[in-house]
Scaffold this motif. Structure first.
Motif, PDB file in Angstrom:
ATOM      1  N   TYR B 866       0.849  -1.347  -0.219  1.00 37.91           N
ATOM      2  CA  TYR B 866      -0.162  -0.047   0.055  1.00 37.91           C
ATOM      3  C   TYR B 866       0.708   1.316  -0.046  1.00 37.91           C
ATOM      4  O   TYR B 866       1.795   1.196   0.515  1.00 37.91           O
ATOM      5  N   LEU B 867       0.376   2.320  -0.679  1.00 35.82           N
ATOM      6  CA  LEU B 867       0.918   3.546  -0.670  1.00 35.82           C
ATOM      7  C   LEU B 867       0.101   4.536   0.308  1.00 35.82           C
ATOM      8  O   LEU B 867       0.411   5.520   0.463  1.00 35.82           O
ATOM      9  N   LYS B 868      -0.988   3.965   0.371  1.00 32.79           N
ATOM     10  CA  LYS B 868      -1.793   4.734   1.403  1.00 32.79           C
ATOM     11  C   LYS B 868      -2.180   3.896   2.524  1.00 32.79           C
ATOM     12  O   LYS B 868      -2.954   2.975   2.291  1.00 32.79           O
ATOM     13  N   ASN B 869      -2.262   4.201   3.582  1.00 37.20           N
ATOM     14  CA  ASN B 869      -2.647   3.292   4.731  1.00 37.20           C
ATOM     15  C   ASN B 869      -4.103   3.701   5.208  1.00 37.20           C
ATOM     16  O   ASN B 869      -4.498   4.726   4.647  1.00 37.20           O
ATOM     17  N   LYS B 870      -4.661   3.107   6.329  1.00 41.44           N
ATOM     18  CA  LYS B 870      -5.934   3.326   6.454  1.00 41.44           C
ATOM     19  C   LYS B 870      -6.246   4.633   7.170  1.00 41.44           C
ATOM     20  O   LYS B 870      -7.345   5.028   7.158  1.00 41.44           O
ATOM     21  N   ASP B 871      -5.370   5.319   7.859  1.00 35.20           N
ATOM     22  CA  ASP B 871      -5.286   6.333   8.344  1.00 35.20           C
ATOM     23  C   ASP B 871      -5.417   7.759   7.113  1.00 35.20           C
ATOM     24  O   ASP B 871      -5.571   9.007   7.544  1.00 35.20           O
ATOM     25  N   GLY B 872      -5.193   7.148   6.003  1.00 32.35           N
ATOM     26  CA  GLY B 872      -5.156   8.248   4.835  1.00 32.35           C
ATOM     27  C   GLY B 872      -3.726   8.936   4.832  1.00 32.35           C
ATOM     28  O   GLY B 872      -3.768   9.838   4.051  1.00 32.35           O
ATOM     29  N   LEU B 873      -2.515   8.183   5.329  1.00 38.64           N
ATOM     30  CA  LEU B 873      -1.492   8.687   5.248  1.00 38.64           C
ATOM     31  C   LEU B 873      -0.949   8.204   4.177  1.00 38.64           C
ATOM     32  O   LEU B 873      -1.187   6.934   3.542  1.00 38.64           O
ATOM     33  N   VAL B 874       0.191   8.733   3.461  1.00 36.06           N
ATOM     34  CA  VAL B 874       0.640   8.452   2.322  1.00 36.06           C
ATOM     35  C   VAL B 874       2.287   8.267   2.566  1.00 36.06           C
ATOM     36  O   VAL B 874       2.688   8.693   3.353  1.00 36.06           O
ATOM     37  N   MET B 875       2.879   7.389   1.549  1.00 32.41           N
ATOM     38  CA  MET B 875       4.197   7.008   1.739  1.00 32.41           C
ATOM     39  C   MET B 875       5.271   8.423   1.199  1.00 32.41           C
ATOM     40  O   MET B 875       4.489   9.075   0.151  1.00 32.41           O
ATOM     41  N   TRP B 885       5.396   7.001   6.557  1.00 33.41           N
ATOM     42  CA  TRP B 885       4.044   7.623   6.329  1.00 33.41           C
ATOM     43  C   TRP B 885       3.823   9.060   6.711  1.00 33.41           C
ATOM     44  O   TRP B 885       4.295   9.418   7.732  1.00 33.41           O
ATOM     45  N   LYS B 886       3.325   9.732   5.878  1.00 29.38           N
ATOM     46  CA  LYS B 886       2.750  11.266   6.201  1.00 29.38           C
ATOM     47  C   LYS B 886       1.610  11.590   5.465  1.00 29.38           C
ATOM     48  O   LYS B 886       1.296  10.943   4.561  1.00 29.38           O
ATOM     49  N   PRO B 887       0.783  12.490   6.080  1.00 29.27           N
ATOM     50  CA  PRO B 887      -0.480  12.976   5.364  1.00 29.27           C
ATOM     51  C   PRO B 887       0.104  13.446   3.960  1.00 29.27           C
ATOM     52  O   PRO B 887       1.100  14.108   3.756  1.00 29.27           O
ATOM     53  N   GLY B 888      -0.887  13.280   2.887  1.00 26.19           N
ATOM     54  CA  GLY B 888      -0.674  13.564   1.577  1.00 26.19           C
ATOM     55  C   GLY B 888      -1.892  13.019   0.568  1.00 26.19           C
ATOM     56  O   GLY B 888      -2.638  12.714   1.183  1.00 26.19           O
ATOM     57  N   SER B 889      -1.424  12.963  -0.616  1.00 23.89           N
ATOM     58  CA  SER B 889      -2.150  12.560  -1.794  1.00 23.89           C
ATOM     59  C   SER B 889      -1.574  11.735  -2.678  1.00 23.89           C
ATOM     60  O   SER B 889      -0.437  11.839  -2.715  1.00 23.89           O
ATOM     61  N   LEU B 890      -2.501  10.932  -3.305  1.00 24.80           N
ATOM     62  CA  LEU B 890      -1.909  10.138  -4.310  1.00 24.80           C
ATOM     63  C   LEU B 890      -2.543  10.395  -5.697  1.00 24.80           C
ATOM     64  O   LEU B 890      -3.552  10.884  -6.116  1.00 24.80           O
ATOM     65  N   GLN B 891      -1.644  10.175  -6.711  1.00 25.83           N
ATOM     66  CA  GLN B 891      -2.037  10.468  -8.290  1.00 25.83           C
ATOM     67  C   GLN B 891      -1.564   9.254  -8.934  1.00 25.83           C
ATOM     68  O   GLN B 891      -0.547   8.841  -8.941  1.00 25.83           O
ATOM     69  N   ARG B 892      -2.591   8.556  -9.539  1.00 26.27           N
ATOM     70  CA  ARG B 892      -2.256   7.410 -10.320  1.00 26.27           C
ATOM     71  C   ARG B 892      -2.263   7.565 -11.721  1.00 26.27           C
ATOM     72  O   ARG B 892      -3.279   8.455 -12.303  1.00 26.27           O
ATOM     73  N   GLN B 894      -1.065   5.819 -15.706  1.00 27.24           N
ATOM     74  CA  GLN B 894      -1.116   4.629 -16.529  1.00 27.24           C
ATOM     75  C   GLN B 894      -0.023   3.785 -16.066  1.00 27.24           C
ATOM     76  O   GLN B 894       0.019   2.375 -15.786  1.00 27.24           O
ATOM     77  N   ASP B 895       1.271   4.219 -16.076  1.00 25.59           N
ATOM     78  CA  ASP B 895       2.272   3.653 -15.640  1.00 25.59           C
ATOM     79  C   ASP B 895       3.173   4.137 -14.786  1.00 25.59           C
ATOM     80  O   ASP B 895       4.277   3.595 -14.210  1.00 25.59           O
ATOM     81  N   LYS B 896       2.667   4.978 -13.680  1.00 27.03           N
ATOM     82  CA  LYS B 896       3.528   5.456 -12.558  1.00 27.03           C
ATOM     83  C   LYS B 896       2.442   5.586 -11.335  1.00 27.03           C
ATOM     84  O   LYS B 896       1.244   6.021 -11.752  1.00 27.03           O
ATOM     85  N   ILE B 897       2.902   5.907 -10.329  1.00 23.47           N
ATOM     86  CA  ILE B 897       2.099   6.535  -9.214  1.00 23.47           C
ATOM     87  C   ILE B 897       2.851   7.533  -8.487  1.00 23.47           C
ATOM     88  O   ILE B 897       3.989   7.111  -8.077  1.00 23.47           O
ATOM     89  N   ILE B 898       2.119   8.569  -8.283  1.00 23.93           N
ATOM     90  CA  ILE B 898       3.073   9.622  -7.418  1.00 23.93           C
ATOM     91  C   ILE B 898       2.312   9.901  -6.235  1.00 23.93           C
ATOM     92  O   ILE B 898       1.148  10.144  -6.139  1.00 23.93           O
ATOM     93  N   SER B 899       3.281   9.964  -5.076  1.00 22.47           N
ATOM     94  CA  SER B 899       2.634  10.233  -3.958  1.00 22.47           C
ATOM     95  C   SER B 899       3.220  11.603  -3.204  1.00 22.47           C
ATOM     96  O   SER B 899       4.324  11.803  -3.290  1.00 22.47           O
ATOM     97  N   THR B 900       2.477  12.451  -3.121  1.00 22.74           N
ATOM     98  CA  THR B 900       2.579  13.888  -2.789  1.00 22.74           C
ATOM     99  C   THR B 900       2.404  14.295  -1.299  1.00 22.74           C
ATOM    100  O   THR B 900       1.153  13.875  -0.978  1.00 22.74           O
ATOM    101  N   THR B 901       3.370  14.540  -0.526  1.00 27.31           N
ATOM    102  CA  THR B 901       3.075  14.865   1.017  1.00 27.31           C
ATOM    103  C   THR B 901       2.467  16.157   0.883  1.00 27.31           C
ATOM    104  O   THR B 901       2.408  17.087   0.067  1.00 27.31           O
ATOM    105  N   MET B 902       2.026  16.684   2.398  1.00 26.92           N
ATOM    106  CA  MET B 902       1.263  18.063   2.429  1.00 26.92           C
ATOM    107  C   MET B 902       2.641  18.962   2.268  1.00 26.92           C
ATOM    108  O   MET B 902       2.369  20.156   1.810  1.00 26.92           O
ATOM    109  N   GLY B 903       3.817  18.542   2.477  1.00 24.93           N
ATOM    110  CA  GLY B 903       5.141  19.366   2.499  1.00 24.93           C
ATOM    111  C   GLY B 903       5.609  19.572   1.204  1.00 24.93           C
ATOM    112  O   GLY B 903       6.394  20.456   0.877  1.00 24.93           O
ATOM    113  N   GLY B 904       5.085  18.932   0.213  1.00 21.74           N
ATOM    114  CA  GLY B 904       5.343  19.260  -1.409  1.00 21.74           C
ATOM    115  C   GLY B 904       6.259  18.074  -1.764  1.00 21.74           C
ATOM    116  O   GLY B 904       6.560  17.782  -3.011  1.00 21.74           O
ATOM    117  N   ASP B 905       7.073  17.315  -0.970  1.00 18.36           N
ATOM    118  CA  ASP B 905       8.000  15.908  -1.590  1.00 18.36           C
ATOM    119  C   ASP B 905       6.890  15.375  -2.254  1.00 18.36           C
ATOM    120  O   ASP B 905       6.060  15.061  -1.682  1.00 18.36           O
TER     121      ASP B 905
END
Lengths: 254, 1018
Positions: B866-875, B885-892, B894-905
């Motif tokens: 998982y890149l996103k756990n049950k509490d909604g935190l992402v890698m 794990w940090k709070p953030g969002s995921l973008q999927r 076709q061929d990649k997945i991007i996890s962006t934290t609140m901090g912007g990394d």
């Protein structure tokens, strides 16, 4: 409820017969005094009555007369009460006409018609299957076969020369096994069904009819089952004829 | 003794005369207690036709078929008596007499007749549930006893504990059901429609018929109906129909044949693309499902495919929350796809620690869960034997040791009384012992040698190639006990640590094994080949006697092929020879191997030229699929002799298929491999495109070519993953009867042959036994002699094919599940944080909305991370590439997945990226344990260099199995000391004690794989 099992694993059919077994056959000749020949037959619950007149002069239009042989005229009429479906007209409908034609074909092949040129032989048959003699109205299969067998006896009774007996029997095909002498239940199940009229001594086929799809490979088995059954019928009919002749000779006080 | 059972049975099945009594069950007993009557301990059972018909009419087809197969099974001592067709037994029903009363009266009357028929010598016991009947008939006839079923069990079988328990549980569940019906709760589900309505609806196109498949990962929500037959064409639906939620599923259970009504388009839903756990019952929130697909609801069940289910009772704490109704307990099936089952039992406390088998009885519309009853105990939760037994039951695999009757049929071959070729057979068979140089090539240490090869030059210079297969059918007569057993098993089952043979070892490892230096019966196919073009000029099939001269292993054969004669020391047959004869023989053998390889190359090239494919020998892979998981991704060993042997076998199979099809166009058993649906390749194409490869899937040849090109020089796993995806997109090869489908459908896509069958392994596949019999019949047909055996008709063969296919699938599943079981046991109790082997290198092979799917080459494990756990935190990426794990969002994409934290990394993971994962085991009480993967770093895993004597980088599968077995044995020993009571409940497996041959074979396989797989572990 699970579907009806036409042939059980143990090899029994719905009415307890084996695959090649016939229903019980009982027959009597000379049942009417007025006619030239008559016979009555019971095959299981299917009952049929046959009456023969002739050979006599052509009745009605003379143009129908054939110069070299006798005209065989067959009429089939079912008793109005005999089947599950009730109808007004006892004869003349499509089904009866077809049956009449089939009988005619059968007997033209068997009767030595060339001995009686310009004359006519009438055969009237009436299947009485499911006579209301019991509380339950029983309709049972194999009408054509019963009619042919009754008519054979009636023709013999009339003393009309024939090549041989004509013995008929039906056969079906269920689960890779050929069943002889189908009952109504088996007919109604919708499988292939074959009717065969056989001249048993020569093994010639007087009529063969089947109007369902059956694989070519299986035809041979079904045909063999029907032929064997027809030969069995012949044994029985032969016995009836001999019995009849025996009785007649006693009556005549030889 | 005279107990004429004449006129009773056509199959020649007779009741044994050495029992103390015959038992005749009343109709009600047959209806309700058939499961108990199935016990092999109960002997001398006479089923009356009246009772069978009542089952047929009132209990439906499934139950009736069960009864039929019981009656057919020669291992059960029971017969059918057609009492209604027997003149003295038939009783007409009287006016106003209830059907039930008449049935009981008929059965009693027949029982009395039967008693007299047996000369008043054998007491007859009629068991009935009708108390009145006991009263009325109980003392009417001497020697015919009428008692209730419960009394019967108590008096005659006081020791048969299992039967008593089953009886109690059936009684109880029936009582429950009755009381429930009277109460009449509120309705939970819509009533099913009447069968006539369903049939009419299907014909008119209003409803659709299909098989229900529950999604394993979202068992509560998603199920799909796979359309059957013509209905899919009529309704114009391309895909499956989604059944969303338990309400819409309306009491249908996984595997049932259901009738579905489509919902209006506005209510259609899409399937979820997110990874999710089954245990978390709540839906994944904030998830936009994919595009809507046809959705429907179940309106009726045509055929219930209920089987035995393995369940677990709730633990003590959970029982208390269910406490209101102490009698009824909700148990959780091992299979996620099966809903919880309500069981009425008083033994719940005692059964808590065990895996238990239950059966479902009914599911009323008033009840949220189905009702069932307890059948038997399998073993402790977490215990190796218990878990293996669970896997077997879940796949409906029944493998006990072979019975005495079966073993008695086996020919004797002991040192005192060695087995010999009989003079009669010698006369009938072609004798190849002196004329042909026959040898076998197999893995090292192999005991069951199915096949042997031969090649020689004929007088006119042509070559004669021969494939010789063990003549199993000579020893296994049709419908003998062994045959019936083999047919039931259908295949040899290979689990991770053991195997269950299809045939007794007297055959499989001895008389049917083409060992070196002994006379054996064989069935041979021999081709006459042109000396230069290797065109096949003639082919001969027949029974032979052979004596294999050499039993080579693959490695030795490869050395011979390379004319490296140093290998001679390893071949035992050469040991006793002097130098000179040794040299000539060696030359002779090397010539044969070389010639064989030559021929095989030509045959192969010819197949390729005919538009054939080079898909790593699909058929071989499908066979190996039984050993899935690890093998799946390891390409075939590069030794040429492997290919050579395989090619000869394929050739033999192909020619036998042609022969039996020509002789029996409507009843031959062949094997088809239908071409795959193009849409299934979509994922493969996308993945390949991500790496810049184009995959052409239009034909098998194009596919094979483009797969060969899709090679990443830096990373060999890419090609393996793509190949495994291609394999998964294809449908399985299946057995079928030629009478049941059109000739165009006979083709084998994987091998690019128009006709194919299985002929070469009769020791471990029942299909091959059937093919052998067909071939023998074809030969006698050619010779115009009478065909001795009754061949199966198309219908029977079709049914047999279905059975074999079904068993093969079960074999594959059980193997996969047992491998997973071992993997879990291996990683269990290891602390993933500290243990070095729990961290490994993984490759991402699929992207999902909230995570990725990872393949770990080292262990052959595939799983979700998982890149996103049950509490909604992402890698997010920490220092040195470590993920946290940090709070953030995921973008999927076709061929990649991007996890962006609140901090912007942000962290980006691409397809085929190498990552480091930590392996842990998620323990589960009710289900099998599962492997859990956690991303540790987005960099490839570096083997810590600290330990210079680092262990072998690739973990051998056999090591894993061995270690787990050892641990479990130790645990069992400890347990035995503590508690000696539960001992007898462990099922006995008679075949696999100690070091099995299978373990040995696995070891050899692993050795052969080492050099291949070693290169990418760093």
């Amino acid at each position: 409820m699970a579907g009806l099992e036409l042939l059980s694993d143990q090899g029994y059919r719905v009415d307890g017969r084996r695959a090649g077994e016939l229903r019980k056959i009982q027959a009597r000749m000379g049942v009417f005094a007025q006619a030239d020949g008559s016979a009555y037959i019971e095959q299981g619950n299917t009952k049929a009555l046959a009456v023969v007149y002739g050979p006599h002069e052509i009745r009605g239009s003379r143009s129908r007369a054939l110069p070299d042989r006798a005209l065989v005229n067959c009429q089939y009429s079912s008793a109005t009460f005999s089947t599950g479906e009730r109808k007004r007209r006892p004869h003349g409908d499509r089904k009866s006409c077809e049956m009449g034609l089939q009988l005619r074909q059968t007997f033209e092949a068997a009767i030595l018609t060339q001995l009686h040129p310009r004359s006519q032989i009438d055969i009237y048959v009436q299947p009485l299957r499911g006579v209301v003699s019991l509380q339950v109205l029983q309709a049972d299969g194999g009408t054509y076969a019963a009619c042919v067998n009754a008519a054979t006896l009636a023709v013999l009774d009339a003393g009309i020369p024939m090549r041989d007996f004509v013995c008929a029997c039906s056969a079906g095909f269920v689960d890779g096994t050929a069943l002889a002498d189908l009952s109504h239940v088996e007919e109604a199940a919708g499988g292939p069904q074959l009717a065969l009229a056989l001249l048993p001594a020569s093994g010639q086929i007087a009529l063969l009819e089947m109007d369902a799809r059956l694989h070519e490979d299986h035809l041979e088995w079904v045909l063999e089952a029907a032929a064997q059954a027809a030969r069995d019928v012949h044994t029985l009919l032969d016995r009836v004829v001999r019995q009849h002749v025996h009785e007649a000779s006693i009556l005549l006080g030889d | 003794m005279f107990f004429g059972v004449l006129c009773l049975n056509v199959d020649g099945k007779l009741l044994s005369s050495d029992v103390t009594h015959y038992v005749i069950p009343d109709w009600k007993v047959v209806q309700d207690y058939l499961e108990i009557l199935e016990f092999p301990e109960l002997k001398g059972i006479i089923f009356m036709q009246t009772a069978c018909q009542s089952v047929q009419h009132q209990r439906g087809r499934r139950m009736y078929n069960k009864l039929r197969s019981l009656l057919k099974d020669t291992r059960h001592d029971c017969i059918l008596f057609a009492n209604e067709f027997q003149e003295d037994c038939y009783l007409p029903r009287e006016r106003g007499e209830a059907l039930e009363k008449w049935q009981t009266r008929s059965i009693y009357n027949a029982a009395v007749w039967y008693y007299h028929h047996c000369g008043d010598k054998m007491p007859i016991v009629m068991v009935t549930e009708d108390a009145e009947a006991v009263q009325q008939y109980g003392s009417e006839t001497q020697g015919v006893f009428v008692i209730s079923f419960k009394d019967y069990l108590d008096n005659f079988w006081p020791d048969l504990k299992a039967a008593h328990e089953l009886c109690d549980s059936i009684l109880q569940s029936r009582r429950e059901r009755e009381s429930e019906n009277q109460e009449g709760h509120g309705r939970e589900y819509a009533e099913h429609l009447l069968p006539e309505v369903l049939e009419a609806g299907i014909k008119s196109g209003r409803y659709v018929q299909g098989t229900l498949n529950v999604n394993k990962h979202r068992a509560q929500i998603e199920a799909f109906v796979r359309l059957q037959g013509t209905s899919s064409k009529d309704s114009g639906l391309a895909s499956d129909i989604l059944i969303h939620g338990m309400k819409a599923r309306n009491r249908a259970i996984h595997g049932d044949v259901v009738v579905v009504e489509l919902l209006p388009k506005g209510e259609w839903k899409g399937r979820t693309g997110a990874l999710c756990d089954n245990d978390s019952e709540d839906k994944v929130s904030g998830e936009a499902p994919s595009e809507p697909m046809p959705t429907g609801r179940v309106v009726g069940v045509l055929q219930k495919n209920w089987r035995d289910y393995v369940v677990t009772f709730p633990s003590r704490e959970e029982v208390q929350c269910q406490g209101r109704n102490a009698q009824k307990i909700l148990v959780t099936p091992w299979d996620y796809r099966i809903p919880k089952i309500r069981i009425s039992t008083q033994q719940a406390e005692a059964l808590q620690e065990f895996r238990v088998v239950v059966r479902i009885d009914s599911w009323e519309s008033t009840s949220l869960y189905p009702n069932g009853h307890f059948v038997r105990v399998l073993g402790r939760i977490g215990d190796l034997e218990g878990e293996i037994a669970t896997i077997l039951v879940e796949n409906s695999i029944l493998v006990g040791p072979f019975s005495e009757a079966q073993l008695c049929e086996m020919p004797v071959n002991t040192p005192e009384k060695p087995w010999q070729v009989s003079a009669e057979e010698e006369h009938q068979r072609r004798d190849l012992r002196r004329t042909h140089l026959v040898f076998s090539i197999d893995p090292k240490g192999c005991e069951d040698v199915d096949d042997a090869l031969s090649i020689r030059t004929l007088s006119d210079g042509d070559l004669e190639l021969g494939v010789h297969i063990a003549d199993v059918t000579h020893f296994v007569a049709p419908n003998s006990y062994v045959d019936v057993e083999a047919r039931t098993r259908a295949t040899t089952y290979y689990l991770a640590d053991r195997r269950y043979d299809m045939l007794p070892s007297a055959l499989s490892a001895d008389l049917c094994s083409l060992l070196g230096g002994v006379d054996r019966y064989a069935v041979s196919v021999m081709w006459q080949l042109d000396k230069t073009s290797y065109e096949i000029k003639a082919v001969w099939y027949g029974r032979t006697i052979i004596r294999s001269a050499y039993k080579l292993c693959y490695e030795a054969a490869q050395e011979l092929l390379a004319r490296n004669f140093g290998v001679a020391d390893e071949i035992p047959e050469f040991k006793s020879l002097d130098e000179k004869s040794r040299q000539t023989r060696l030359e002779e053998l090397a010539w044969a191997v070389g010639r064989l390889a030559d021929v095989a190359r030509h045959v192969r090239a010819k197949r390729d030229r005919c538009g054939a494919l080079e898909l790593e020998g699909m058929e071989v892979r499908v066979q190996l699929d039984e050993k899935k998981n690890i093998d799946d991704l390891i390409p075939k060993q590069p030794l040429e002799v492997h290919e050579m042997v395989a090619e000869c076998m394929i050739l033999a199979n192909h020619w036998v298929a042609r022969k039996i099809w020509e002789s029996f166009p409507h009843q031959a058993l062949l094997r088809q491999h239908p071409p795959p649906h193009q849409e299934f390749f979509a994922e493969l194409r996308e993945c390949a495109a991500a790496k810049g490869f184009a995959i052409d899937t239009r034909s098998n040849k194009a596919l094979a070519d483009s797969l060969a090109k899709a090679e990443d020089p830096g990373d060999p796993t890419v090609n393996r993953l793509l190949r495994s995806m291609a394999t998964q997109a294809m449908s399985n090869a299946l057995y079928f009867s030629t009478g049941s489908c059109a000739e165009e459908e006979f083709q084998h896509y994987g091998l690019a042959l128009d006709k194919y069958t299985h002929f070469t392994s009769p020791i471990r596949r029942y299909s091959d036994i059937v093919v052998h019999r067909l071939l023998m019949a074809a030969i006698s047909k050619d010779k115009k002699t009478e065909i001795k055996e009754n061949l199966l008709s198309n219908k029977d063969l079709e049914e047999l094919c279905r059975h074999i296919n079904n068993r093969n699938r079960a074999a594959q599943h059980s193997q996969k599940q047992s491998t997973e079981l071992f993997q879990c046991m291996y990683f269990k109790d290891k602390d993933p944080g500290t243990e070095e082997r729990c961290t490994a290198d993984g490759v991402i092979y699929s992207i999902r909305t909230n995570g990725v799917l990872v393949f770990i080459p080292r262990f052959g494990i595939k799983g979700a991370a998982y890149l996103k756990n049950k509490d909604g935190l992402v890698m997010s990426c920490g220092p040195e590439g470590h993920l946290e794990w940090k709070p953030g969002s995921l973008q999927r994409f076709q061929d990649k997945i991007i996890s962006t934290t609140m901090g912007g990394d942000s962290v980006t993971l691409h397809l085929f990226d190498h990552v480091t994962v930590r392996i842990s085991v998620q323990a589960s009480r009710c289900h099998s344990d599962t492997i859990r993967l956690e991303l540790v770093s987005n960099k490839p895993y570096e083997v810590p260099s600290s330990g210079l004597s680092s262990p072998s980088p690739l973990l051998l599968k056999s090591d894993l199995v061995r270690e787990v077995t050892r641990c479990s044995e130790e645990a069992q020993l400890a347990q035995e000391v503590a508690v000696d009571t539960s001992r007898e409940e462990y099922p006995e497996y008679g075949q696999t004690k100690g070091r099995s041959l299978y373990a040995l074979l696995e070891e050899i396989r692993d050795l052969a794989l080492l050099d291949v797989s070693g290169d990418y572990s760093i």
